[in-house]
Enzyme design. Structure first.
Site, mmCIF file in Angstrom:
data_model
loop_
_atom_site.group_PDB
_atom_site.id
_atom_site.type_symbol
_atom_site.label_atom_id
_atom_site.label_comp_id
_atom_site.label_asym_id
_atom_site.label_seq_id
_atom_site.Cartn_x
_atom_site.Cartn_y
_atom_site.Cartn_z
ATOM 1 N N LYS A 76 -4.990 68.875 52.300
ATOM 2 C CA LYS A 76 -4.980 68.340 51.380
ATOM 3 C C LYS A 76 -4.109 67.370 50.944
ATOM 4 O O LYS A 76 -2.827 66.800 51.940
ATOM 5 C CB LYS A 76 -3.718 69.961 50.945
ATOM 6 C CG LYS A 76 -3.548 70.104 49.313
ATOM 7 C CD LYS A 76 -2.349 71.165 49.542
ATOM 8 C CE LYS A 76 -2.333 71.003 47.133
ATOM 9 N NZ LYS A 76 -2.192 72.574 47.281
ATOM 10 N N SER A 151 -4.569 75.359 43.210
ATOM 11 C CA SER A 151 -3.594 73.917 43.222
ATOM 12 C C SER A 151 -5.391 73.582 44.675
ATOM 13 O O SER A 151 -5.431 71.934 44.471
ATOM 14 C CB SER A 151 -2.539 73.819 43.197
ATOM 15 O OG SER A 151 -2.122 73.697 44.767
ATOM 16 N N SER A 175 -2.585 79.549 45.368
ATOM 17 C CA SER A 175 -2.612 77.856 45.837
ATOM 18 C C SER A 175 -4.555 78.377 47.218
ATOM 19 O O SER A 175 -4.551 76.593 46.760
ATOM 20 C CB SER A 175 -1.592 76.537 45.942
ATOM 21 O OG SER A 175 -1.777 76.626 43.991
HETATM 22 N N1 GLN Z 1 -1.197 78.635 40.703
HETATM 23 C C1 GLN Z 1 0.410 78.662 40.412
HETATM 24 C C2 GLN Z 1 1.039 77.127 39.636
HETATM 25 O O1 GLN Z 1 0.456 77.048 38.551
HETATM 26 C C3 GLN Z 1 0.049 78.783 41.761
HETATM 27 C C4 GLN Z 1 -0.029 77.148 42.139
HETATM 28 C C5 GLN Z 1 0.255 77.033 43.721
HETATM 29 O O2 GLN Z 1 0.382 78.368 44.582
HETATM 30 N N2 GLN Z 1 0.696 75.905 44.352
HETATM 31 O O3 GLN Z 1 2.351 77.535 39.649
#
Ligand code: GLN
Length: 482
Positions: A76, A151, A175
């Site tokens: 990532k 994400s 995410s």
């Molecule tokens: N969807 C959540 C957010 O936008 C979690 C994102 C994540 O786990 N990085 O904060």
């Protein structure tokens, strides 16, 4: 070759059936031929990968290979990679080439793994659809115009399309698990502190945790074997021994106690999703597990608490992007204030700005107690709910997401609907617990995931519970095409 798991590829490398150079070339070719459809990679490091593959083949010949020596994987684009651009999906870091490796990256390098490149993600890991990336959206290999989740959508899509056998990811509120579910792969968010955050670009430091994505639970275990462990450079990393996460995979599940939170199985849950989870649970009963209802009384407060705490921490973490030290800098600033404000106005996308504004507001004098301090108290209650529930059960199961992959653009104009994507995943980040998502069914041709939550540092059991399910079912073997 691309249908094989990490475990299988590792055996093939060991027996000499294939070389790392052949394997790496194969995956690089697939990326080149197919990734224009998905946009799962931001950067492909072809030359470096081929050099690492050659070095891995030599290391194997010398006889000091690890299970990962010569195995291609993807990272990532939130993990700092020495000499390789690390963007975090943002214009702000578009030109940033780190002078050092994240600990996670370094551990894969030390094991001899071959990095294919850096995967796409929501900007600064804020999002649930990989649509907020400065480098364009990623598409889910299971459906044209469907989101891969986020994400870590680039990592999930790349694994699902078999452009890489495995990929690293991070999980602040869901995410890893949500994109794993939407792309039909297996993902694990470890206990907070299990994997070092050193060199992982910070979003919300008390919630962020690096983890694993691959097609099988066994491959997730192999990844965690490399990634887990104490790191003196991360003060929140925990000094606890690292077991061999593959050792208990074959344990039978007789006597396993599964809890189903009644707050998650209401009439708001779609019948198709409820059915998918119920059939998975029946499978577990057939494997010898018992099931009971449990309660997480504060579950309905998780999203609200998270959307105070995560923005508060992000507003502090992202204050470092000021145009002075590194990253994007606006053209011809008039003075220092202009440099700060224009750099940030031009460098950040709209979701990141929204979070910084919410966080700054929640932390400001007069609002701190009403919002931030209150949210922290709620967080403690949510954690206690889990601790109490684990008195009676060994694992907790739920859907990973409310629905399968949605259509691109469907939720971008309404941030609150997007935030609800993480309704089942966010509370485990607030509590710091480990959790997985495992492919557990299909709805209208799209994969859905089963979430399995465990006690602190009980990753070995989660992987065992997931692996046994995968010995009995074939959801994880389904592929979107070819
Ligand atoms: N969807 C959540 C957010 O936008 C979690 C994102 C994540 O786990 N990085 O904060």
């Amino acid at each position: 070759m691309h249908n094989k798991t990490v475990a299988e590829l590792s055996r093939d490398l060991e027996s000499g059936q294939v070389s790392s150079v052949e394997l790496t070339r194969h995956f690089l070719d697939r990326i080149q031929q197919q990734d224009s459809q998905y946009n799962s990679f931001i950067t492909v490091t072809e030359e470096q990968a081929m050099a690492e593959a050659e070095a891995a083949d030599q290391r194997r010949q010398r006889g000091d290979a690890t299970p990962w020596t010569g195995i291609p994987f993807a990272q990532k684009d939130i993990f700092c990679t020495r000499g390789v651009r690390t963007t975090c999906g943002s214009k702000m870091l578009e030109p940033f080439v780190p002078p050092y490796n994240a600990t996670v990256t370094q551990r894969f390098e030390d094991a001899g793994a071959v990095s294919l490149g850096k995967t796409n993600m929501d900007e600064f890991a804020m999002g649930s659809s990989t649509e907020s990336s400065y480098f364009g959206a990623t598409t889910n290999p299971w459906g044209e115009r469907r989101v891969p989740g986020g994400s870590s959508g680039g990592s999930a899509a790349a694994v699902a399309a078999r452009l890489t056998p495995a990929a690293t990811a991070t999980d602040t509120g869901g995410s890893i698990r949500q994109p794993a579910a939407l792309c039909g792969i297996t993902g694990l968010k470890p206990t907070y502190g299990r994997v070092s955050r050193y060199g992982m670009v910070a979003f919300a430091s008390s919630l962020d945790q690096g983890g694993t994505m691959a097609r099988t639970a066994e491959d997730n275990a192999l990844m965690l074997n490399v990634m887990a462990g104490f790191d003196p450079r991360d003060s929140t990393s925990v000094d606890q021994p690292v077991p061999d996460y593959t050792a208990d995979l074959a344990q039978p599940l007789n006597g396993l106690r599964i809890g189903l939170p009644k707050e998650y199985f209401t009439d708001q849950l779609s019948p198709a999703m409820a059915d998918a989870v119920q059939s998975a649970v029946r499978e577990y009963e057939a494997l010898g597990a018992s099931v009971r209802e449990i309660s997480l009384p504060h579950a309905n407060l998780a999203i609200a608490a998270y959307y105070i705490i995560a923005p508060a921490e992000c507003s502090a973490n992202l204050s470092r992007f000021d145009g002075v030290r590194y990253g994007y800098r606006c053209k011809n600033p008039e003075d220092l204030l202009d440099l700060y404000t224009r750099t940030r106005a031009e460098g950040f996308g709209s979701e990141v700005k929204r979070r910084i504004m919410i966080g700054t507001y929640a932390l400001s004098a007069g609002y701190y107690d009403a919002y931030y301090a209150k949210a922290q108290k709620v967080r403690r209650l949510i954690r206690q709910d889990f601790i109490d529930a684990f008195d009676d059960v060994d694992v907790i199961m739920s859907p990973t997401t409310p629905s399968p992959a949605f259509v691109q653009g469907e939720k971008t104009s309404d941030p609150v609907t997007m935030y609800l994507e993480d309704i089942f995943t966010i509370s485990t980040n607030l509590a710091g617990l480990p959790a997985m998502s495992v492919p557990a069914g299909m709805i209208d041709g799209l994969p859905v995931g089963l979430q399995i939550i465990g006690r602190y540092f009980d990753e070995a059991r989660l992987l065992n519970v997931a692996h046994q399910f995968q010995q009995a079912t074939d959801w994880h073997l389904r592929t979107p095409n070819d």
